[in-house]
Design a protein around this motif. Structure first.
Motif, PDB file in Angstrom:
ATOM      1  N   GLU A 303       0.845  -1.202   0.000  1.00  0.00           N
ATOM      2  CA  GLU A 303       0.000   0.000   0.000  1.00  0.00           C
ATOM      3  C   GLU A 303       0.881   1.253   0.000  1.00  0.00           C
ATOM      4  O   GLU A 303       1.649   1.503   0.927  1.00  0.00           O
ATOM      5  N   GLU A 304       0.747   2.063  -1.046  1.00  0.00           N
ATOM      6  CA  GLU A 304       1.622   3.221  -1.221  1.00  0.00           C
ATOM      7  C   GLU A 304       1.435   4.270  -0.124  1.00  0.00           C
ATOM      8  O   GLU A 304       2.399   4.915   0.300  1.00  0.00           O
ATOM      9  N   LYS A 305       0.207   4.448   0.330  1.00  0.00           N
ATOM     10  CA  LYS A 305      -0.019   5.437   1.387  1.00  0.00           C
ATOM     11  C   LYS A 305       0.696   5.036   2.674  1.00  0.00           C
ATOM     12  O   LYS A 305       1.224   5.882   3.398  1.00  0.00           O
ATOM     13  N   PHE A 306       0.695   3.745   2.954  1.00  0.00           N
ATOM     14  CA  PHE A 306       1.376   3.266   4.153  1.00  0.00           C
ATOM     15  C   PHE A 306       2.896   3.461   4.019  1.00  0.00           C
ATOM     16  O   PHE A 306       3.571   3.875   4.962  1.00  0.00           O
ATOM     17  N   GLN A 307       3.399   3.159   2.846  1.00  0.00           N
ATOM     18  CA  GLN A 307       4.844   3.320   2.606  1.00  0.00           C
ATOM     19  C   GLN A 307       5.259   4.779   2.735  1.00  0.00           C
ATOM     20  O   GLN A 307       6.304   5.091   3.341  1.00  0.00           O
ATOM     21  N   ALA A 308       4.444   5.668   2.192  1.00  0.00           N
ATOM     22  CA  ALA A 308       4.760   7.093   2.277  1.00  0.00           C
ATOM     23  C   ALA A 308       4.701   7.601   3.710  1.00  0.00           C
ATOM     24  O   ALA A 308       5.544   8.411   4.137  1.00  0.00           O
ATOM     25  N   GLU A 309       3.718   7.103   4.455  1.00  0.00           N
ATOM     26  CA  GLU A 309       3.597   7.504   5.855  1.00  0.00           C
ATOM     27  C   GLU A 309       4.822   7.058   6.648  1.00  0.00           C
ATOM     28  O   GLU A 309       5.344   7.827   7.471  1.00  0.00           O
ATOM     29  N   LYS A 310       5.284   5.869   6.404  1.00  0.00           N
ATOM     30  CA  LYS A 310       6.462   5.387   7.138  1.00  0.00           C
ATOM     31  C   LYS A 310       7.688   6.237   6.800  1.00  0.00           C
ATOM     32  O   LYS A 310       8.500   6.569   7.696  1.00  0.00           O
ATOM     33  N   ALA A 311       7.825   6.605   5.544  1.00  0.00           N
ATOM     34  CA  ALA A 311       8.961   7.435   5.162  1.00  0.00           C
ATOM     35  C   ALA A 311       8.931   8.779   5.890  1.00  0.00           C
ATOM     36  O   ALA A 311       9.963   9.288   6.336  1.00  0.00           O
ATOM     37  N   GLU A 312       7.731   9.345   6.027  1.00  0.00           N
ATOM     38  CA  GLU A 312       7.589  10.614   6.730  1.00  0.00           C
ATOM     39  C   GLU A 312       7.915  10.459   8.206  1.00  0.00           C
ATOM     40  O   GLU A 312       8.542  11.329   8.826  1.00  0.00           O
ATOM     41  N   ILE A 313       7.479   9.346   8.793  1.00  0.00           N
ATOM     42  CA  ILE A 313       7.748   9.103  10.212  1.00  0.00           C
ATOM     43  C   ILE A 313       9.246   8.980  10.462  1.00  0.00           C
ATOM     44  O   ILE A 313       9.792   9.529  11.427  1.00  0.00           O
ATOM     45  N   LEU A 314       9.928   8.282   9.579  1.00  0.00           N
ATOM     46  CA  LEU A 314      11.378   8.088   9.746  1.00  0.00           C
ATOM     47  C   LEU A 314      12.136   9.402   9.641  1.00  0.00           C
ATOM     48  O   LEU A 314      13.257   9.527  10.140  1.00  0.00           O
ATOM     49  N   ASP A 315      11.538  10.403   9.002  1.00  0.00           N
ATOM     50  CA  ASP A 315      12.180  11.713   8.874  1.00  0.00           C
ATOM     51  C   ASP A 315      11.909  12.623  10.067  1.00  0.00           C
ATOM     52  O   ASP A 315      12.429  13.752  10.114  1.00  0.00           O
ATOM     53  N   LEU A 316      11.069  12.161  11.009  1.00  0.00           N
ATOM     54  CA  LEU A 316      10.755  12.997  12.185  1.00  0.00           C
ATOM     55  C   LEU A 316      12.006  13.268  13.019  1.00  0.00           C
ATOM     56  O   LEU A 316      12.854  12.368  13.178  1.00  0.00           O
TER      57      LEU A 316
END
Length: 316
Positions: A303-316
Motif C-alpha cells: 500500500e503506497e499510502k502506508f509506505q509514504a507515511e512510514k517514510a515521513e515518520i522516519l524523517d521525524l
C-alpha cells in the motif's frame, strides 16, 4: 457518461424445492462460480425455467460479467413482461456496463431509463426502481435526459412510500445540486424519522464535503451513542487524523475499533493502524507512529499510502 449510481441487486429468489435451496447459501458465501455452474447445468435440462435464468444472470452480475448478465436478462424480461424486479435488475446491469465505458454508456441511457420506468409502472411500491431513477436523472446531463424536476418527482413518490427514503433522496438531490442548507435539512429529517446508520453517514458525508469536520464528528458521535456501531469509531478516527482535530478522541475511537473488530467491519484493521500512526506523528510520538504503521504494512505491504507515511515518520 457521467457517473451513474451503483446499484445493488434485489434479494435473490428462494427456491424451496429440490436442489435450488442451496443457491442462496452459495451466493451468501460469495461462491458465485459454483452457483453459476449449478444453474448452468440445471438449465441444460430445464431451459424454460425463467427463475433459474434470472438467478444465473445474477451470478454473472456478482462476478461483474455485465454482458453475460444483460444477455440473460434480455431473455428473462422478454418472457416475464410483468415482473418489476426483473426489469429493475436488467436496468441495474445495463447501468453497471455504462459505468465501465462512457462512450458505450451514452448509447445505453434510453434502455436504462426504460427498464427502470417499466419497473415503476409495474409496481407502484417499488422503492429501488424509484431510487434508481432519482440517481439517473441527477447524474445525466440535460441533453441526455437529466432533470432535477424528474428526480424530485420520484423522490416525492419515495417519500409517500417511505418517509426516510424520501428524505434521503431529497437530501441527495440537493447535495448534488450544491444546496447545502436544503440537503442538511432533509438528512436531519431522515435521522429523526429513521435514525439508521445510513442516515447518519449521509449527513456526515455532507459535512465533510463542505469542510465542516467538527460537525461531521459530532454527527458520528451522536450515531455511536444511539447505535453502538463499531464502524462509526473508525470514521471518527479517520476524520480526526485527516483534519488534525480532536486527536485524543481519534485515538480512543481507533483503539476501540481495533479492540472490537469483527469480520463484519468493512474497513481492514490496517487502516485503523494507519490513522493511528498519523495521529501519533502529529504528536511527535515517533515510536508509537512507527509501531502502528508497521502493523498496517504487515497487512498490506504494498500500500503506497502506508509506505509514504512510514517514510515521513522516519524523517521525524
Amino acid at each position: 457518461m457521467i457517473k451513474i449510481w451503483l446499484f445493488t441487486l434485489l434479494p435473490l429468489f428462494s427456491f424451496s424445492q429440490g436442489n435450488f435451496s442451496n443457491i442462496d447459501t452459495l451466493i451468501q458465501k460469495k461462491q458465485y462460480r459454483q452457483a453459476e455452474l449449478f444453474l448452468s447445468n440445471y438449465l441444460k435440462n430445464n431451459p424454460n425455467n425463467v427463475k433459474a435464468k434470472a438467478l444465473l444472470g445474477d451470478t454473472y452480475g456478482y462476478q461483474k460479467r455485465w454482458d453475460e448478465a444483460i444477455n440473460i436478462y434480455e431473455i428473462v424480461v422478454d418472457k416475464e413482461k410483468f415482473n418489476a424486479d426483473y426489469y429493475y435488475n436488467y436496468g441495474a446491469f445495463l447501468s453497471m456496463k455504462a459505468l465501465e465505458n462512457r462512450l458505450k454508456g451514452m448509447t445505453l441511457v434510453n434502455d436504462i431509463e426504460s427498464a427502470f420506468l417499466k419497473a415503476v409502472a409495474l409496481d407502484s411500491k417499488h422503492i429501488d426502481a424509484r431510487w434508481a431513477l432519482v440517481h439517473l436523472y441527477m447524474n445525466l446531463p440535460g441533453i441526455l435526459g437529466g432533470s432535477k424536476l424528474e428526480a424530485l418527482r420520484y423522490a416525492q413518490e419515495l417519500e409517500t412510500l417511505s418517509k426516510v427514503d424520501g428524505y434521503l433522496a431529497k437530501g441527495f438531490i440537493y447535495a448534488y445540486d450544491d444546496d447545502f442548507e436544503e440537503a442538511e435539512a432533509y438528512y436531519i429529517k431522515a435521522i429523526k424519522e429513521g435514525g439508521s446508520l445510513t442516515c447518519y453517514m449521509k449527513l456526515m458525508t455532507l459535512y465533510e464535503q463542505v469542510d465542516l469536520p467538527k460537525k461531521a464528528i459530532e454527527t458520528l458521535q451522536e450515531a455511536q451513542q444511539n447505535l453502538q456501531e463499531n464502524s462509526v469509531r473508525y470514521q471518527i478516527g479517520r476524520l480526526s487524523a485527516k483534519y488534525r482535530i480532536q486527536l485524543e478522541n481519534g485515538k480512543i475511537n481507533l483503539n476501540l475499533y481495533l479492540k472490537y473488530f469483527t469480520e463484519k467491519d468493512q474497513v481492514p484493521k490496517a487502516w485503523a493502524h494507519y490513522r493511528l500512526s498519523q495521529i501519533y506523528s502529529y504528536q511527535n510520538d515517533k515510536n508509537q507512529a512507527l509501531k502502528h504503521i508497521n502493523l498496517a504494512l504487515k497487512e498490506f505491504p504494498k500500500e503506497e499510502k502506508f509506505q509514504a507515511e512510514k517514510a515521513e515518520i522516519l524523517d521525524l
